[in-house]
Design a protein around this motif. Structure first.
Motif, PDB file in Angstrom:
ATOM      1  N   GLY A 356      45.169  32.561  49.474  1.00 32.50           N
ATOM      2  CA  GLY A 356      44.228  32.675  49.679  1.00 32.50           C
ATOM      3  C   GLY A 356      43.783  34.426  49.709  1.00 32.50           C
ATOM      4  O   GLY A 356      42.886  34.707  50.080  1.00 32.50           O
ATOM      5  N   ASN A 357      44.561  34.767  49.676  1.00 30.65           N
ATOM      6  CA  ASN A 357      44.643  36.556  49.732  1.00 30.65           C
ATOM      7  C   ASN A 357      44.276  37.074  48.675  1.00 30.65           C
ATOM      8  O   ASN A 357      44.491  36.126  47.250  1.00 30.65           O
ATOM      9  CB  ASN A 357      46.264  37.320  49.866  1.00 30.65           C
ATOM     10  N   LEU A 358      43.906  37.676  48.437  1.00 35.14           N
ATOM     11  CA  LEU A 358      43.293  38.822  46.761  1.00 35.14           C
ATOM     12  C   LEU A 358      44.345  39.302  46.139  1.00 35.14           C
ATOM     13  O   LEU A 358      45.671  39.397  46.876  1.00 35.14           O
ATOM     14  CB  LEU A 358      42.673  40.315  47.466  1.00 35.14           C
ATOM     15  N   VAL A 359      43.738  38.126  44.866  1.00 34.74           N
ATOM     16  CA  VAL A 359      44.639  39.026  43.726  1.00 34.74           C
ATOM     17  C   VAL A 359      43.901  39.336  42.774  1.00 34.74           C
ATOM     18  O   VAL A 359      42.620  39.210  42.637  1.00 34.74           O
ATOM     19  CB  VAL A 359      44.887  37.455  42.913  1.00 34.74           C
ATOM     20  N   TRP A 375      48.267  42.284  39.942  1.00 37.39           N
ATOM     21  CA  TRP A 375      48.919  42.770  41.908  1.00 37.39           C
ATOM     22  C   TRP A 375      48.616  42.088  42.659  1.00 37.39           C
ATOM     23  O   TRP A 375      46.848  41.065  42.615  1.00 37.39           O
ATOM     24  CB  TRP A 375      48.338  44.179  41.907  1.00 37.39           C
ATOM     25  N   HIS A 376      49.448  41.480  43.419  1.00 32.06           N
ATOM     26  CA  HIS A 376      49.416  40.292  44.701  1.00 32.06           C
ATOM     27  C   HIS A 376      48.726  41.285  46.625  1.00 32.06           C
ATOM     28  O   HIS A 376      49.605  42.693  46.403  1.00 32.06           O
ATOM     29  CB  HIS A 376      50.410  39.441  44.385  1.00 32.06           C
ATOM     30  N   THR A 377      47.937  41.469  47.161  1.00 35.66           N
ATOM     31  CA  THR A 377      47.222  42.503  48.042  1.00 35.66           C
ATOM     32  C   THR A 377      48.165  40.922  49.112  1.00 35.66           C
ATOM     33  O   THR A 377      47.767  39.398  49.185  1.00 35.66           O
ATOM     34  CB  THR A 377      46.354  42.365  48.356  1.00 35.66           C
ATOM     35  N   SER A 378      48.015  41.995  50.399  1.00 35.18           N
ATOM     36  CA  SER A 378      48.223  41.269  51.669  1.00 35.18           C
ATOM     37  C   SER A 378      47.037  40.657  52.812  1.00 35.18           C
ATOM     38  O   SER A 378      46.945  40.276  53.955  1.00 35.18           O
ATOM     39  CB  SER A 378      49.081  41.476  52.602  1.00 35.18           C
ATOM     40  N   VAL A 379      45.409  40.903  52.169  1.00 39.37           N
ATOM     41  CA  VAL A 379      44.594  40.558  52.576  1.00 39.37           C
ATOM     42  C   VAL A 379      43.923  39.490  52.162  1.00 39.37           C
ATOM     43  O   VAL A 379      43.767  39.079  50.922  1.00 39.37           O
ATOM     44  CB  VAL A 379      43.640  41.991  52.498  1.00 39.37           C
ATOM     45  N   ASN A 380      43.232  38.381  53.428  1.00 42.63           N
ATOM     46  CA  ASN A 380      42.795  37.476  52.942  1.00 42.63           C
ATOM     47  C   ASN A 380      41.803  37.495  52.246  1.00 42.63           C
ATOM     48  O   ASN A 380      40.561  37.991  53.088  1.00 42.63           O
ATOM     49  CB  ASN A 380      42.790  36.078  54.532  1.00 42.63           C
ATOM     50  N   LYS A 381      41.010  36.962  51.046  1.00 41.97           N
ATOM     51  CA  LYS A 381      39.502  36.945  50.351  1.00 41.97           C
ATOM     52  C   LYS A 381      38.414  37.110  51.839  1.00 41.97           C
ATOM     53  O   LYS A 381      37.778  36.956  51.555  1.00 41.97           O
ATOM     54  CB  LYS A 381      39.698  36.005  49.512  1.00 41.97           C
ATOM     55  N   GLN A 382      38.305  35.910  52.694  1.00 33.87           N
ATOM     56  CA  GLN A 382      37.718  34.975  53.397  1.00 33.87           C
ATOM     57  C   GLN A 382      37.566  36.059  53.939  1.00 33.87           C
ATOM     58  O   GLN A 382      36.470  35.580  55.422  1.00 33.87           O
ATOM     59  CB  GLN A 382      37.690  33.645  53.790  1.00 33.87           C
ATOM     60  N   VAL A 383      37.938  37.104  54.815  1.00 36.17           N
ATOM     61  CA  VAL A 383      37.546  38.133  56.241  1.00 36.17           C
ATOM     62  C   VAL A 383      37.614  39.760  55.295  1.00 36.17           C
ATOM     63  O   VAL A 383      36.541  40.610  55.655  1.00 36.17           O
ATOM     64  CB  VAL A 383      39.087  38.470  56.280  1.00 36.17           C
ATOM     65  N   VAL A 384      37.106  39.381  53.649  1.00 33.63           N
ATOM     66  CA  VAL A 384      36.251  40.141  52.887  1.00 33.63           C
ATOM     67  C   VAL A 384      35.414  40.250  52.601  1.00 33.63           C
ATOM     68  O   VAL A 384      34.531  38.546  52.356  1.00 33.63           O
ATOM     69  CB  VAL A 384      36.971  40.656  51.909  1.00 33.63           C
TER      70      VAL A 384
END
Length: 461
Positions: A356-359, A375-384
């Protein structure tokens, strides 16, 4: 025997002490030759300084800056509208619409000038009053420095000067520092440091029951469309849309004067390959959006009316299962977010495989378009709450309260460095932001919220 002698001595001393009267006791008087520190003056200086800080703050200059920017933008626009009217007036319908646009421009300019005069007069009074107050505070502070007999304050100032000189020396000789931005030619502006505004705020022609959509400018416009604006309004349940509207200028967008080039994707709404969700962008005379009821990105060519699509990776969340969220609610059908910057079009989404992290994926131009690097990030999309791109860097926002949104996160696609504490704040005009995109044409951040179009100026180093 020794213990007995000690006890006898102590007993004698106690007896003699008991016999001393009050007159035989020794008293010492301590006299302080230094001046008594005037705490009441220090308290007064602190109080006056607090009052001065309240009166004179950065927000005062932002007001003047915003009004000047409004004049700088609207006066050339008025001249352009007058020129068009002189060349193309047919004396009938076109002339009536153009005159209405010019009349609205004049009203806006008059209002800005009145607010500017009022604000300037108020600021002049504050400046004169604050200057007198600061001179008085300076004199009192000089008097207080006389009580610093150990020269603590003097040494502190010397240390600050030495530190400043050391930093300047270090920066001037540090040739090995690598810039954390895209190479020259991709991002000529430098590092994104802040935003200011809002610069533009209007509902345009939108009815109150159609709250959501997107708007902006084409970063790579077709010939003759350099100053055009586009807008998509979600008309069915505030989720779906099937057409895109165009406006020849910001003034035309404000009054809702559409160009004849408005495009209909399909007569039905919603249906296959029509628009789902507010996260749409326009680039190189084509609209990019989340295709209806699917995990695909659609590209609608305005000239040819042709639609091509890109299949997102397996496991991509769609149909309102991977939305942008805040603590108490999510923004429906925001699973797939499109963004533009200096280099083209990007798509931001989340997958099951990445928890569920941002891609982030780059969309390469072509017919049909293709996916480039991912690119794959480490921040979850649902906290954004939303994302945008600027100079190859992904930025994410989060909800603070009804008036403030924070740009808190960035991911640099060049260095793959993530930052979680940017601390750049947006003063919102309405509580929820459902569309957010950066325009490299005018370095503006375009926002759509509750029927309103809002723009902010992006500040670079």
């Amino acid at each position: 025997m020794k213990r007995y002698n000690v006890l006898l001595l102590l007993s004698s001393l106690f007896h003699i002490t008991q016999q001393l009267n009050q007159q035989d006791r020794c008293m010492c008087e301590l006299t302080n030759k230094e001046k008594v520190f005037p705490h009441e003056i220090l308290n007064s200086v602190t109080h006056e300084a607090s009052k001065c800080s309240f009166k004179v703050n950065p927000q005062k200059s932002v007001e003047i800056e915003a009004l000047h920017f409004g004049l700088d933008f609207r006066l050339p626009q008025l001249l352009q509208d007058l020129s068009i009217l002189e060349k193309e007036d047919d004396g009938e319908l076109y002339g009536a619409v153009s005159l209405q646009v010019i009349e609205n421009e004049l009203i806006e300019i008059k209002n800005i000038i009145e607010r500017l005069n009022k604000t300037t007069q108020g600021h002049q009074h504050i400046t004169e009053e604050s200057a007198t107050q600061l001179l008085h505070l300076r004199d009192e502070l000089h008097e207080l420095e006389e009580y610093d007999t150990l020269q603590v304050e003097k040494k502190r100032k010397e240390n600050l000067r030495l530190k400043r000189d050391l930093d300047e020396c270090k920066n001037s000789n540090d040739f090995n520092v690598q810039p954390t931005r895209q190479p020259d030619g991709v991002c000529p502006h430098g590092k994104f440091v802040n935003i200011t505004g809002p610069r533009f705020y209007s509902t345009g022609e939108v009815p109150s029951n159609h709250k959501y959509g997107g708007w902006g400018r084409d970063p790579k416009p077709a010939s003759g469309k350099k100053n055009w604006y586009w807008r998509v309004i979600l008309t069915v349940n505030n989720i779906y849309a099937n057409n895109i509207n165009f406006y020849s200028s910001l003034s035309a967008l404000t009054v809702g004067a559409k160009t004849p080039d408005n495009a209909l994707i399909h007569a039905a709404n919603p249906t296959t390959n029509t628009i789902q969700g507010p996260n749409v962008v326009f680039y190189c005379d084509a609209l990019y959006y989340n295709c209806y009821n699917s995990d695909r990105v659609c590209r609608f060519n305005i000239t040819s009316k042709a639609i091509s699509d890109l299949q997102l990776p397996k496991g991509t969340r769609y149909n309102s299962k991977g939305n942008f969220c805040r603590l108490d609610q999510c923004y429906i059908y925001t699973d797939i977010d499109l963004a533009t910057d200096e280099s083209g079009v990007w798509v931001i989404y989340s997958t099951v495989q990445n928890f569920g992290n941002l891609v982030l994926s780059k969309i390469e131009e072509g017919d049909p378009p293709m996916f480039g690097q991912t690119w794959h990030t480490s921040v979850n999309k649902q906290v954004v709450t939303n994302t945008f791109m600027a100079c190859g860097i992904l930025y994410a926002t989060r909800y603070v309260d009804k008036e403030i949104e924070e740009i808190f996160y960035s991911f640099d696609t060049l260095t793959e460095v993530e930052k979680f504490n940017l601390g750049i704040f947006i003063n919102k005009m309405c509580p929820n932001i459902n569309f957010l995109n950066y325009s490299p044409v005018d370095k503006m951040l375009h926002i759509h919220c509750d029927s309103y179009m809002v723009s902010y100026e992006v500040l670079f180093e």
